[in-house]
Scaffold this motif. Structure first.
Motif, mmCIF file in Angstrom:
data_model
loop_
_atom_site.group_PDB
_atom_site.id
_atom_site.type_symbol
_atom_site.label_atom_id
_atom_site.label_comp_id
_atom_site.label_asym_id
_atom_site.label_seq_id
_atom_site.Cartn_x
_atom_site.Cartn_y
_atom_site.Cartn_z
ATOM 1 N N ILE A 150 89.396 129.116 32.049
ATOM 2 C CA ILE A 150 88.088 129.691 31.702
ATOM 3 C C ILE A 150 86.994 128.619 31.664
ATOM 4 N N SER A 151 87.358 127.365 31.898
ATOM 5 C CA SER A 151 86.417 126.264 31.667
ATOM 6 C C SER A 151 85.130 126.389 32.473
ATOM 7 N N THR A 152 85.215 126.768 33.754
ATOM 8 C CA THR A 152 83.990 126.880 34.546
ATOM 9 C C THR A 152 83.140 128.076 34.116
ATOM 10 N N PHE A 153 83.768 129.114 33.598
ATOM 11 C CA PHE A 153 83.006 130.236 33.041
ATOM 12 C C PHE A 153 82.225 129.787 31.798
ATOM 13 N N VAL A 154 82.879 128.964 30.965
ATOM 14 C CA VAL A 154 82.210 128.439 29.772
ATOM 15 C C VAL A 154 81.025 127.577 30.177
ATOM 16 N N GLU A 155 81.224 126.715 31.178
ATOM 17 C CA GLU A 155 80.131 125.856 31.634
ATOM 18 C C GLU A 155 78.977 126.690 32.169
ATOM 19 N N ASP A 156 79.285 127.696 32.966
ATOM 20 C CA ASP A 156 78.237 128.560 33.506
ATOM 21 C C ASP A 156 77.492 129.281 32.382
ATOM 22 N N GLY A 157 78.241 129.762 31.385
ATOM 23 C CA GLY A 157 77.600 130.426 30.251
ATOM 24 C C GLY A 157 76.711 129.489 29.458
ATOM 25 N N ALA A 158 77.171 128.246 29.249
ATOM 26 C CA ALA A 158 76.363 127.259 28.521
ATOM 27 C C ALA A 158 75.082 126.948 29.275
ATOM 28 N N LEU A 159 75.170 126.828 30.589
ATOM 29 C CA LEU A 159 73.980 126.546 31.397
ATOM 30 C C LEU A 159 72.997 127.706 31.363
ATOM 31 N N GLN A 160 73.520 128.938 31.382
ATOM 32 C CA GLN A 160 72.638 130.111 31.304
ATOM 33 C C GLN A 160 71.899 130.137 29.969
ATOM 34 N N MET A 161 72.624 129.890 28.885
ATOM 35 C CA MET A 161 71.994 129.911 27.560
ATOM 36 C C MET A 161 70.997 128.769 27.397
ATOM 37 N N LEU A 162 71.331 127.613 27.960
ATOM 38 C CA LEU A 162 70.432 126.466 27.861
ATOM 39 C C LEU A 162 69.137 126.734 28.620
ATOM 40 N N ASN A 222 80.766 120.322 43.818
ATOM 41 C CA ASN A 222 79.914 120.516 44.992
ATOM 42 C C ASN A 222 78.427 120.563 44.666
ATOM 43 N N ILE A 223 78.076 120.380 43.394
ATOM 44 C CA ILE A 223 76.649 120.418 43.025
ATOM 45 C C ILE A 223 76.272 119.248 42.117
ATOM 46 N N GLY A 224 77.082 118.199 42.129
ATOM 47 C CA GLY A 224 76.785 117.049 41.277
ATOM 48 C C GLY A 224 77.455 115.789 41.782
ATOM 49 N N LEU A 225 77.264 114.699 41.046
ATOM 50 C CA LEU A 225 77.744 113.392 41.477
ATOM 51 C C LEU A 225 79.255 113.242 41.401
ATOM 52 N N GLU A 226 79.864 113.846 40.386
ATOM 53 C CA GLU A 226 81.253 113.542 40.091
ATOM 54 C C GLU A 226 82.209 114.568 40.679
ATOM 55 N N ASN A 227 83.365 114.103 41.094
ATOM 56 C CA ASN A 227 84.475 115.005 41.372
ATOM 57 C C ASN A 227 85.269 115.241 40.089
ATOM 58 N N SER A 228 85.676 114.173 39.433
ATOM 59 C CA SER A 228 86.373 114.301 38.147
ATOM 60 C C SER A 228 85.333 114.380 37.041
ATOM 61 N N ARG A 229 85.399 115.409 36.222
ATOM 62 C CA ARG A 229 84.357 115.644 35.219
ATOM 63 C C ARG A 229 84.976 116.026 33.886
ATOM 64 N N ARG A 230 84.461 115.394 32.829
ATOM 65 C CA ARG A 230 84.832 115.786 31.486
ATOM 66 C C ARG A 230 84.208 117.150 31.177
ATOM 67 N N PHE A 231 84.830 117.896 30.308
ATOM 68 C CA PHE A 231 84.360 119.237 29.940
ATOM 69 C C PHE A 231 83.216 119.123 28.926
ATOM 70 N N ARG A 232 82.164 118.431 29.334
ATOM 71 C CA ARG A 232 81.048 118.167 28.414
ATOM 72 C C ARG A 232 80.241 119.422 28.104
ATOM 73 N N ALA A 233 80.496 120.499 28.822
ATOM 74 C CA ALA A 233 79.785 121.743 28.543
ATOM 75 C C ALA A 233 80.208 122.381 27.224
ATOM 76 N N LEU A 234 81.436 122.114 26.771
ATOM 77 C CA LEU A 234 81.945 122.846 25.604
ATOM 78 C C LEU A 234 81.162 122.532 24.326
ATOM 79 N N PRO A 235 80.842 121.257 24.001
ATOM 80 C CA PRO A 235 80.015 121.023 22.818
ATOM 81 C C PRO A 235 78.636 121.684 22.913
#
Length: 496
Positions: free
Chosen positions: A107-119, A360-373
């Protein structure tokens, strides 16, 4: 007995809870910790328990206090909301690498997408802002902004010449694209832009010398000279990225000052084919202040930023999530993927989806789940709670500004046009100096030596200046105003 992670968290919390409100450790504490550091690899490992003791007992006491102190005002450093700390522990515990959108696996990418929408909703950006991603910070986001700008303005020239069949800069490279487009220079036009703009210009191949400062006046160097802007945009063989600051780092002031000016800049960019980027590392959140007369000045200053092509924000500043976390928004989602698409790796494909794979939309391939906080803070506090926190930060900055404005020993900066209400112009950065030059030379050092508050040193009009940047969630306006003013008074008294 097996090593207990839960027990370690309990011990860590005990250390944090016992940590004082001091902004800095004592010099002797740092010296003692440095002597206990391991500087060569042990042939026999210490083991988990001994290493845990070493970390908690030897190293933790020598950390400074952006998180643990309510009065760390250096740089623009937020604290960490308790719920953000919990979320960050979850990030480590589950160690999700949020790079490919795999909807049937995590669900991690769904959480990130939701955080970006709310932000986006928090800072009042509409649904047309389809390109958005988390980054390591405003520097990373500025790299994305200049890269997207470089791609778009050169592609436009190539299209006009019928030369875009082989792709843009992302495919051809900067040199080949410029040659095909007949472009001799790519420039970045700004006014007191953050130093990370120059780093970003270097990284994307434009070059640090391409960043040009066009201030309106010596008195208000953060504001952009629109006549000079048009002159630069008219230059033949040159394409431009216009970068405006929403919250200049020394003063907290805005480059535009309102919707009318942003509209003028937007019209100029459209007329001459320029990309409009906003560095809103901390100023972006002025759009979330309470809509009351008290904050109307800043709300108006941040109006019109939605007319830009891309915007940078920093979540580890005013949003008070852990380092490192920035955000990038653009209305041109296809450009973002054109530049940062990760090709020829079938194992990294997530398939068709409305949620793009972050790699595919940022600098990193490996990414920490920084969206969760970020997700946790937005859920926990909501629009109202965060708006009230931003309000307290501004109120404290203004209270300190009022003290400085009436103090016989200090000068509140910057001094600008006659009749300007300098208190109302104060956002969440307060810039000042001591009127006595001898005191001023060592003012930052004297304040920080108290270890009760921490400020950053800077330069203003060629002279040393001190800067208080208020971005922690722990702000208590009455308590902190009393502490700050008492320390500033004591520094004057001890220096006289």
């Amino acid at each position: 007995m097996a090593f207990s992670v839960s027990s370690s968290y309990t011990k860590l919390r005990a250390v944090i809870d016992k940590t004082s409100n001091d902004t800095l450790p004592s010099p002797s504490t740092i010296l003692d910790a440095s002597k206990k550091l391991k500087t060569s690899l042990p042939s026999q490992g210490l083991g988990d328990d001994a290493t845990q003791l070493h970390l908690l007992s030897d190293i933790c006491p020598a950390f400074n206090g952006p998180k643990t102190s309510a009065n760390y005002y250096g740089f623009v450093t937020g604290g960490v909301f308790p719920i953000a700390e919990v979320a960050d522990n979850i990030v480590t515990a589950f160690d999700q690498s949020v790079q490919v959108h795999l909807p049937d696996q995590s669900i991690s990418t769904f959480v990130e997408d939701g955080a970006l929408q709310m932000l986006a909703e928090l800072v009042k950006l509409g649904p047309e802002w389809k390109g958005k991603t988390f980054t390591t910070g405003a520097t990373g986001s500025n790299i994305l902004g200049l890269a997207c700008g470089r791609e778009t303005i050169l592609n436009s020239r190539l299209n006009n010449l019928g030369e875009c069949g082989n792709g843009g800069v992302g495919e051809l490279g900067l040199l080949a694209a410029c040659l095909k487009a007949g472009v001799k220079e790519v420039q970045v036009l700004t006014s007191m832009g953050h130093s990370s703009l120059s780093k970003a210009a270097s990284v994307v191949g434009i070059g640090r010398s391409s960043v040009k400062n066009i201030p309106r006046s010596k008195e208000e160097p953060w504001k952009m000279d629109l006549e000079a802007l048009e002159t630069e945009l008219k230059r033949g063989g040159v394409v431009s990225i216009v970068a405006i600051s929403a919250g200049e780092v020394n003063t907290g002031r805005f480059a535009t000052g309102g919707l009318a000016v942003v509209k003028q800049i937007r019209e100029l960019c459209d007329a001459y084919g320029a990309w409009l980027h906003v560095d809103g590392a901390f100023g972006l959140f002025a759009r979330s202040l309470p809509e009351t007369p008290e904050f109307q000045n800043h709300i108006e200053s941040a109006a019109g930023l939605e007319l830009a092509d891309s915007i940078t924000g920093d979540c580890h500043k005013l949003l008070n999530v852990p380092y490192d976390c920035g955000v990038f928004f653009t209305r041109c989602a296809t450009t973002l993927s054109d530049v940062f698409r990760n090709p020829n790796a079938a194992y990294l494909s997530g398939g068709d989806s409305s949620i793009p794979s972050p790699l595919n939309i940022g600098l990193e391939n490996s990414r920490r789940f920084r969206a969760l906080p970020v997700y946790a803070v937005l859920c926990s506090y909501g629009k109202k709670g965060l708006s009230e926190m931003f309000a307290r930060q501004v109120q404290l900055a203004r209270a300190v500004a009022e003290y400085l404005e009436t103090s016989p020993g200090y000068e509140l900066l910057p001094r600008t046009a006659a009749g300007e209400d300098i208190i109302q112009e104060t956002y969440m950065v307060t810039l000042f100096r001591a009127k006595d030059e001898n005191i001023n030379k060592s003012l930052v050092k004297s304040i920080n030596a108290t270890r009760k508050m921490y400020v950053s040193g800077t330069q203003w009009e060629g002279k040393p200046a001190s800067r208080i940047a208020i971005s922690t969630w722990k702000v208590d306006v009455e308590r902190d105003t009393a502490l700050i003013t008492s320390i500033l008074e004591s520094v004057l008294e001890s220096s006289s």
